[in-house]
Structures are given as structure tokens and as C-alpha cells.
Scaffold this motif. Structure first.
Motif, PDB file in Angstrom:
ATOM      1  N   ASN A 278      17.424  14.477  -8.369  1.00 37.87           N
ATOM      2  CA  ASN A 278      16.804  15.503  -9.216  1.00 37.87           C
ATOM      3  C   ASN A 278      15.342  15.752  -8.862  1.00 37.87           C
ATOM      4  O   ASN A 278      14.603  16.316  -9.657  1.00 37.87           O
ATOM      5  N   SER A 279      14.933  15.321  -7.676  1.00 36.31           N
ATOM      6  CA  SER A 279      13.538  15.493  -7.263  1.00 36.31           C
ATOM      7  C   SER A 279      13.464  16.257  -5.946  1.00 36.31           C
ATOM      8  O   SER A 279      14.361  16.162  -5.105  1.00 36.31           O
ATOM      9  N   GLN A 280      12.394  17.004  -5.789  1.00 36.17           N
ATOM     10  CA  GLN A 280      12.174  17.724  -4.537  1.00 36.17           C
ATOM     11  C   GLN A 280      11.475  16.855  -3.492  1.00 36.17           C
ATOM     12  O   GLN A 280      11.369  17.243  -2.331  1.00 36.17           O
ATOM     13  N   HIS A 281      11.013  15.706  -3.917  1.00 35.26           N
ATOM     14  CA  HIS A 281      10.341  14.809  -2.981  1.00 35.26           C
ATOM     15  C   HIS A 281      11.368  14.103  -2.102  1.00 35.26           C
ATOM     16  O   HIS A 281      12.526  13.917  -2.491  1.00 35.26           O
ATOM     17  N   ARG A 282      10.919  13.710  -0.937  1.00 35.30           N
ATOM     18  CA  ARG A 282      11.790  12.985  -0.008  1.00 35.30           C
ATOM     19  C   ARG A 282      11.476  11.499   0.006  1.00 35.30           C
ATOM     20  O   ARG A 282      12.365  10.670   0.109  1.00 35.30           O
ATOM     21  N   PHE A 283      10.193  11.160  -0.076  1.00 35.54           N
ATOM     22  CA  PHE A 283       9.778   9.762  -0.034  1.00 35.54           C
ATOM     23  C   PHE A 283       9.195   9.353  -1.381  1.00 35.54           C
ATOM     24  O   PHE A 283       8.516  10.138  -2.041  1.00 35.54           O
ATOM     25  N   PHE A 284       9.439   8.082  -1.751  1.00 37.57           N
ATOM     26  CA  PHE A 284       9.008   7.583  -3.045  1.00 37.57           C
ATOM     27  C   PHE A 284       8.327   6.230  -2.876  1.00 37.57           C
ATOM     28  O   PHE A 284       8.873   5.340  -2.219  1.00 37.57           O
ATOM     29  N   PRO A 285       7.129   6.069  -3.452  1.00 41.31           N
ATOM     30  CA  PRO A 285       6.437   4.784  -3.346  1.00 41.31           C
ATOM     31  C   PRO A 285       7.220   3.670  -4.033  1.00 41.31           C
ATOM     32  O   PRO A 285       7.928   3.908  -5.031  1.00 41.31           O
ATOM     33  N   VAL A 286       7.079   2.460  -3.527  1.00 45.31           N
ATOM     34  CA  VAL A 286       7.711   1.280  -4.113  1.00 45.31           C
ATOM     35  C   VAL A 286       6.621   0.283  -4.498  1.00 45.31           C
ATOM     36  O   VAL A 286       5.719  -0.001  -3.712  1.00 45.31           O
ATOM     37  N   MET A 287       6.723  -0.230  -5.740  1.00 43.08           N
ATOM     38  CA  MET A 287       5.754  -1.193  -6.249  1.00 43.08           C
ATOM     39  C   MET A 287       6.401  -2.577  -6.364  1.00 43.08           C
ATOM     40  O   MET A 287       7.582  -2.693  -6.699  1.00 43.08           O
ATOM     41  N   ASP A 288       5.602  -3.614  -6.098  1.00 35.85           N
ATOM     42  CA  ASP A 288       6.133  -4.969  -6.277  1.00 35.85           C
ATOM     43  C   ASP A 288       6.086  -5.374  -7.748  1.00 35.85           C
ATOM     44  O   ASP A 288       5.754  -4.556  -8.615  1.00 35.85           O
ATOM     45  N   GLU A 289       6.428  -6.637  -8.039  1.00 32.94           N
ATOM     46  CA  GLU A 289       6.481  -7.095  -9.438  1.00 32.94           C
ATOM     47  C   GLU A 289       5.133  -7.000 -10.128  1.00 32.94           C
ATOM     48  O   GLU A 289       5.064  -6.920 -11.361  1.00 32.94           O
ATOM     49  N   ASP A 290       4.048  -7.002  -9.355  1.00 35.43           N
ATOM     50  CA  ASP A 290       2.702  -6.890  -9.929  1.00 35.43           C
ATOM     51  C   ASP A 290       2.197  -5.455  -9.968  1.00 35.43           C
ATOM     52  O   ASP A 290       1.036  -5.209 -10.304  1.00 35.43           O
ATOM     53  N   GLY A 291       3.071  -4.508  -9.605  1.00 34.93           N
ATOM     54  CA  GLY A 291       2.673  -3.109  -9.639  1.00 34.93           C
ATOM     55  C   GLY A 291       1.876  -2.658  -8.436  1.00 34.93           C
ATOM     56  O   GLY A 291       1.250  -1.601  -8.469  1.00 34.93           O
ATOM     57  N   ARG A 292       1.895  -3.426  -7.347  1.00 37.00           N
ATOM     58  CA  ARG A 292       1.135  -3.084  -6.147  1.00 37.00           C
ATOM     59  C   ARG A 292       2.043  -2.388  -5.126  1.00 37.00           C
ATOM     60  O   ARG A 292       3.223  -2.717  -4.992  1.00 37.00           O
ATOM     61  N   TYR A 293       1.458  -1.480  -4.381  1.00 34.59           N
ATOM     62  CA  TYR A 293       2.200  -0.697  -3.395  1.00 34.59           C
ATOM     63  C   TYR A 293       2.692  -1.578  -2.250  1.00 34.59           C
ATOM     64  O   TYR A 293       1.941  -2.383  -1.701  1.00 34.59           O
ATOM     65  N   VAL A 294       3.971  -1.413  -1.871  1.00 30.61           N
ATOM     66  CA  VAL A 294       4.525  -2.195  -0.765  1.00 30.61           C
ATOM     67  C   VAL A 294       5.170  -1.328   0.310  1.00 30.61           C
ATOM     68  O   VAL A 294       5.441  -1.803   1.413  1.00 30.61           O
ATOM     69  N   GLY A 295       5.429  -0.056   0.018  1.00 30.06           N
ATOM     70  CA  GLY A 295       6.081   0.796   1.001  1.00 30.06           C
ATOM     71  C   GLY A 295       6.726   1.996   0.337  1.00 30.06           C
ATOM     72  O   GLY A 295       6.428   2.312  -0.820  1.00 30.06           O
ATOM     73  N   VAL A 296       7.594   2.662   1.063  1.00 37.62           N
ATOM     74  CA  VAL A 296       8.278   3.837   0.522  1.00 37.62           C
ATOM     75  C   VAL A 296       9.765   3.735   0.820  1.00 37.62           C
ATOM     76  O   VAL A 296      10.194   3.024   1.734  1.00 37.62           O
ATOM     77  N   VAL A 297      10.537   4.480   0.032  1.00 34.07           N
ATOM     78  CA  VAL A 297      11.975   4.590   0.277  1.00 34.07           C
ATOM     79  C   VAL A 297      12.385   6.054   0.176  1.00 34.07           C
ATOM     80  O   VAL A 297      11.717   6.857  -0.470  1.00 34.07           O
ATOM     81  N   SER A 298      13.485   6.375   0.820  1.00 38.35           N
ATOM     82  CA  SER A 298      14.101   7.685   0.701  1.00 38.35           C
ATOM     83  C   SER A 298      15.603   7.460   0.604  1.00 38.35           C
ATOM     84  O   SER A 298      16.084   6.328   0.749  1.00 38.35           O
ATOM     85  N   SER A 299      16.354   8.512   0.363  1.00 41.52           N
ATOM     86  CA  SER A 299      17.797   8.340   0.168  1.00 41.52           C
ATOM     87  C   SER A 299      18.495   7.671   1.356  1.00 41.52           C
ATOM     88  O   SER A 299      19.435   6.887   1.134  1.00 41.52           O
ATOM     89  N   PRO A 300      18.093   7.904   2.621  1.00 41.42           N
ATOM     90  CA  PRO A 300      18.760   7.179   3.719  1.00 41.42           C
ATOM     91  C   PRO A 300      18.616   5.664   3.614  1.00 41.42           C
ATOM     92  O   PRO A 300      19.470   4.925   4.120  1.00 41.42           O
ATOM     93  N   ASN A 301      17.522   5.191   2.970  1.00 47.07           N
ATOM     94  CA  ASN A 301      17.345   3.746   2.804  1.00 47.07           C
ATOM     95  C   ASN A 301      18.431   3.143   1.919  1.00 47.07           C
ATOM     96  O   ASN A 301      18.651   1.923   1.926  1.00 47.07           O
TER      97      ASN A 301
END
Length: 555
Positions: A278-301
Motif C-alpha cells: 500500500n506504499s509508493q516507496h520501494r525501500f524502507f528503513p529498518v531499525m534495531d531493537e534500540d531504534g537505530r538505523y541498520v539498513g533498508v529492505v524492499s519487497s525482493p528481500n
């Protein structure tokens, strides 16, 4: 073992009892002694007071809660895409996107907290806004950004300073600049001395000299006197004019973090896919348990995910297991109940023995593997055996249970009778407890054919504590049936010392079912069952037989 195994969760059943929790802890400890893989005990629900007493007595924290073993974002291939700083120029961001072959970059601070997200379309939109001549000053752009974007050289000034005022102007001749250059403007000029000098004296905050032209000492001295920064660029005026807006920091054009769709590493893959759809975005940030950025994911992942690896202890019924089990890899099952409904996608080690407690089986495995049982682990294992066998009074209790219990008591350094009384008293304490909490202390759902029902049990050392529990839980049975989506509920209130159970129940025809199963006449909705103390051996099998017979009669 396959490299894909990151860790293995050792999990007991829903509404965990003492055996379920202590089995998970003890078996995880054993596996960690003989394997290079990490094994972690987990609980599938809230622990009861009896279990809490055992954990506290022997110095353990309750295991971490796990409600599902369905794949999560952390089980996918998270792209470890580098983030950028808020002051990074649009030009640098665009170049990085091209190098990484991505259309999105995440912006973070020095702690890796997410600040925002910038996409190619944001950079394109900024580049097309040719009428915004104040973008550099509005965004408080660093001079270092301008130098990087224009491949410039700083002649006068500090690259760490910021552009805080003015518009971008093109300086052609003094005559054309008159009335068009205002104090604080950033002026692009060529090699003409008169033009450079006029721009400085007109109050320009920054002079950008194009075509790699030199700047005279007179102009430099005038710039010093007027507080004007001077830099040169090899680009011609047209190219420099097109490029300089791209020195704007990404913070000016990014989507702020409060509007960014992002996932936690603990977000389920199913939930993430719904958001992505339901989103027009392709990539989405991923946060660890502490809320810190660790990378991105997309539907192919999400196509190839690593299944969670689990060991089930003290149950092998799907209705008693955490959700998502069908999407996990079951490695082992250690249990002492009837063979249930769990299926595995590949061969698994399955050890099921007719003893009174799962920890009795674990005691044998410790001996087989030659692993010494520490004092605190022995205390937990003893607690589970005493709980499941009602301190060796249950008909499910075997000589193996008694032997294991005595040996574990020696290691733990406790008196069996004294400890059992204290543990059961702690479990029977109703102070501050709700009906739901008491009900779920030890409750399991079963099925046979078309029939689904639940059976709970509480064990009590005194009649007064048992009666108090009946008064609290009895009115809740109807609500409990609805909460568990089952038509029938039976609850055993067992007096440990007299080895008698009073059974309360709710549901259509349950009065008739209880009477037919146990050969008693219930009084006021209570069936007194002398000698009945084992749910596994004395209640579940005859109940299932009665329900199956009644089902066949209806047909």
C-alpha cells in the motif's frame, strides 16, 4: 548444522506452567554446553506464581516472551546500505545513489538515529525549482558543500562556515549588477576585475569566480574588509549556476522521520509486505531493537527468508504452541504428553516418554550427554517434577520421576517436602490476582474430531485456598471459553494432600459430559472426583472418549 541457523528458541506451551518454563531453561542450558549454536529459552505467555517462586528461589529471571515464530524482518536479507548525514549535499546524495544503484537514501545523526529519507524524485524536484534563489541560505548550507559540488578552491574564508543569507546571483557587468545585487548575496562572476570588485563592494557574502580565473590581491583585500568569502571553480558560469543549488543539504528536501514508513527488525514479514503493498516507496528503513538505523529492505528481500529454528518442550499440540509454527523449522520436540497434532516439514528429533514430567526426561539426557547439572538448574528441574507429579502423588508419577526428583534435590540442596509445600502455597496465593490470571496459570486447549475443549488445573495445599480459587475462577469460565474460541471449558481444582479434584465446567451439555465421563453426579455445577489429580492421565483421555462416543451417537 546449516549456516542459516542464527539461534534456536527453546519454547514451552501457551499458558506456561512450571514444567514448561523450567524445561525451556534447563534444555537451553544443556544444548549450550554441547553445541556451538546459541540456544535461548523463551516463554509463550505469562508465568504463574508457582513458577515465579521457583525462578526467584534459584536465581533466574523469567525467559523473554515470544508470541510468534513467523519470519521477521531480521530473518530477511537486510541491505546494509550506508546512511548519510543531514548536511550531505544533494549533489553528493545523487552521486551516491548512482554508485549504489538505489533511488533512496536514509539520513541519520551521529548516533544512527533516523532523521529522514531522501529519494531521487526529491533531488529532481529541487533541481527543477529554478526560481528558488535563496535555497542555499534558507538551508544554512555549508561552504564545504559548495566547494565539493563545484570542485572549488577556497581562496578566502572557512569551509566549515554556513551560508546564512542572500540569493544566488549571476554577475556580468557592474552596470547590469547595479540594483540587482543585495547585501549577503552569493554572486557568480568571471575573470573581469571590475565585476568581481563591484560584487564585493555591493555587499556580497560570497564571490564564486568561474572558469578557474584568478582573483587579484586587491579584490581579496576588499573581500576581507567586507567579510566576503571567495572561492574559485573550474566550471563556466552556466555550469556553475546549474550546479550550485545542488550544494543544498539533504535536510532541506528530505522526508522527515515522523513521516517515514520504517520497520523494526522484529516486524513480521507478513505485516511488512502489507505495508509495502500500500506504499509508493520501494525501500524502507529498518531499525534495531534500540531504534537505530541498520539498513533498508524492499519487497525482493522478502522472497527468501530464513526460518526461525525452534525446539518445543512439554507439548506437541499445535493448539498449545506459539503462532507461526508452520513457518518455522522444528528441530526437536521433548515431551511427556500424548502424541498430538504438530507436523514438521523435515525430520526432527522427537523424544516422548511416559513419565510424569518433561524434566525427568531432561534429567536422563543430562546423564546421557555427560553434562553436570548446576545447583540452580537442578532446583528448577526439581520444581517442575514436584509440580507435574503433585509432589509424587499423581498417578502419572513414575519411579523415574521419584529417582530424578531425589537426585536433583541433593544437587539443589533442598528438602523435598518443605520446598514442595512452600512452592504450592506460593502458587495458591490469590492476593491481588484476577480470575483471568488464575485461570491462565495452567490451561491447555485440546481437540478430538469435531470437538474442541480446554482443561485448566490449579493445585492447592489447603481447602480454604482451593475454595477461594473456585469462587474467583468459576464465574469466569464462560468468558474464558469465548477468549479461547472454544465451546467447552473444564477446570480442575485439585487438593494435593487429599488427592481430590473438584471440577467446574461451562458449555453446552458439559453437565452430561462430566457425569458420563467420571460416573459422578455434579452438585451445583461442581463435580467431586476422589483420586483424580492428573489432567494428562485421568481427565483428558476419558473426556476425549466420551466426546467421540457422543459424536458417533449423533451421527
Amino acid at each position: 548444522m546449516p549456516e542459516a541457523i542464527r539461534k534456536v528458541n527453546v519454547i514451552g506451551h501457551l499458558h506456561p506452567d512450571t514444567d514448561s518454563i523450567c524445561s525451556a531453561i534447563a534444555y537451553a542450558y544443556l544444548k549450550n554446553q554441547i553445541s556451538d549454536i546459541e540456544y535461548e529459552p523463551r516463554r509463550a505467555g505469562a508465568i504463574n506464581r508457582e513458577t515465579a517462586f521457583a525462578l526467584k528461589t534459584f536465581g533466574f529471571e523469567e525467559p523473554e516472551l515470544i508470541t510468534s515464530v513467523a519470519p521477521q524482518i531480521k530473518d530477511t536479507q537486510i541491505s546494509k546500505q550506508r546512511s548519510i548525514e543531514a548536511d550531505t549535499s544533494l549533489f553528493s546524495a545523487w552521486n551516491l545513489m548512482r554508485d549504489l544503484k538505489t533511488s533512496t537514501l536514509c539520513i541519520t545523526d551521529e548516533k544512527n538515529d533516523l532523521l529522514g529519507l531522501i529519494a531521487v524524485k526529491d533531488i529532481a524536484s529541487a533541481n527543477m525549482d529554478i526560481f528558488d534563489t535563496a535555497m542555499l541560505s534558507t538551508a544554512k548550507t555549508l561552504f564545504s558543500n559548495v566547494l565539493e559540488t563545484l570542485k572549488g578552491t577556497m581562496v578566502l574564508g572557512d569551509p566549515a562556515d554556513r551560508i546564512c543569507q542572500g540569493n544566488i546571483r549571476i554577475g556580468t557587468t557592474p552596470e547590469m549588477m547595479e540594483g540587482n545585487i543585495e547585501k549577503g548575496d552569493i554572486v557568480l562572476v568571471t575573470n573581469r576585475y571590475e565585476t568581481q570588485r563591484y560584487a564585493v563592494e555591493a555587499g556580497a557574502s560570497c564571490l564564486v569566480v568561474c572558469n578557474g580565473a584568478s582573483v587579484s590581491d586587491v579584490v581579496i583585500e576588499a573581500a576581507k574588509a567586507n567579510g566576503c568569502t571567495v572561492l574559485t571553480t573550474p566550471y563556466d558560469t552556466y555550469s556553475a549556476a546549474r550546479l550550485i543549488p545542488m550544494a543544498t543539504p539533504v535536510s532541506a528536501e528530505m522526508l522527515p522521520e515522523d513521516k517515514v514508513l520504517r520497520f523494526s527488525v522484529n516486524t513480521s514479514v507478513d505485516d511488512a509486505l502489507k505495508v509495502m503493498a500500500n506504499s509508493q516507496h520501494r525501500f524502507f528503513p529498518v531499525m534495531d531493537e534500540d531504534g537505530r538505523y541498520v539498513g533498508v529492505v524492499s519487497s525482493p528481500n522478502m522472497i527468501n527468508v530464513n526460518k526461525k529454528h525452534v525446539i518445543l518442550v512439554d507439548h506437541n499440540e499445535r493448539s498449545q504452541a506459539v503462532s507461526g509454527l508452520e513457518r518455522a523449522e522444528i528441530m526437536e520436540i521433548i515431551d511427556h504428553h500424548r502424541i498430538g497434532t504438530i507436523e514438521t516439514s523435515s525430520p526432527a528429533y522427537f523424544r516422548n516418554e511416559p513419565v510424569g514430567c518433561t524434566n525427568t526426561i531432561l534429567f536422563s539426557i543430562f546423564q546421557e550427554k555427560g553434562v553436570e547439572i548446576p545447583q540452580n538448574i537442578a532446583g528448577l528441574m526439581l520444581s517442575a517434577i514436584l509440580s507435574d507429579t503433585l509432589a509424587f502423588r499423581s498417578p502419572t508419577c513414575t519411579e523415574r520421576d521419584r529417582y530424578a526428583g531425589r537426585e536433583l534435590a541433593k544437587i539443589a540442596g533442598v528438602d523435598i517436602d518443605e520446598y514442595a509445600d512452600a512452592m504450592f502455597d506460593a502458587g495458591a496465593d490469590l492476593t491481588g490476582r484476577t480470575a483471568e490470571e488464575v485461570f491462565n496459570s495452567d490451561f491447555k486447549v485440546f481437540s478430538r474430531g469435531h470437538a474442541r475443549f480446554g482443561v485448566g488445573q490449579g493445585s492447592f495445599m489447603t481447602e480454604s485456598s482451593r475454595k477461594a480459587a473456585e469462587a474467583l475462577v468459576g464465574p469466569y469460565l464462560k468468558e474464558a471459553a469465548a477468549a479461547n474460541d472454544i465451546p467447552m471449558v473444564f477446570y480442575m481444582f485439585t487438593d494435593v494432600k487429599s488427592q481430590t479434584t473438584e471440577m467446574l465446567y461451562w458449555g453446552a451439555n458439559t453437565d452430561q459430559i462430566v457425569a458420563r465421563t467420571f460416573g459422578v453426579t455434579p452438585v451445583d455445577g461442581i463435580a467431586t472426583l476422589p483420586g483424580v489429580v492428573s489432567r494428562k492421565k485421568q481427565v483428558i483421555p476419558p473426556l476425549m472418549t466420551t466426546l467421540q462416543d457422543m459424536d458417533e451417537e449423533d451421527e
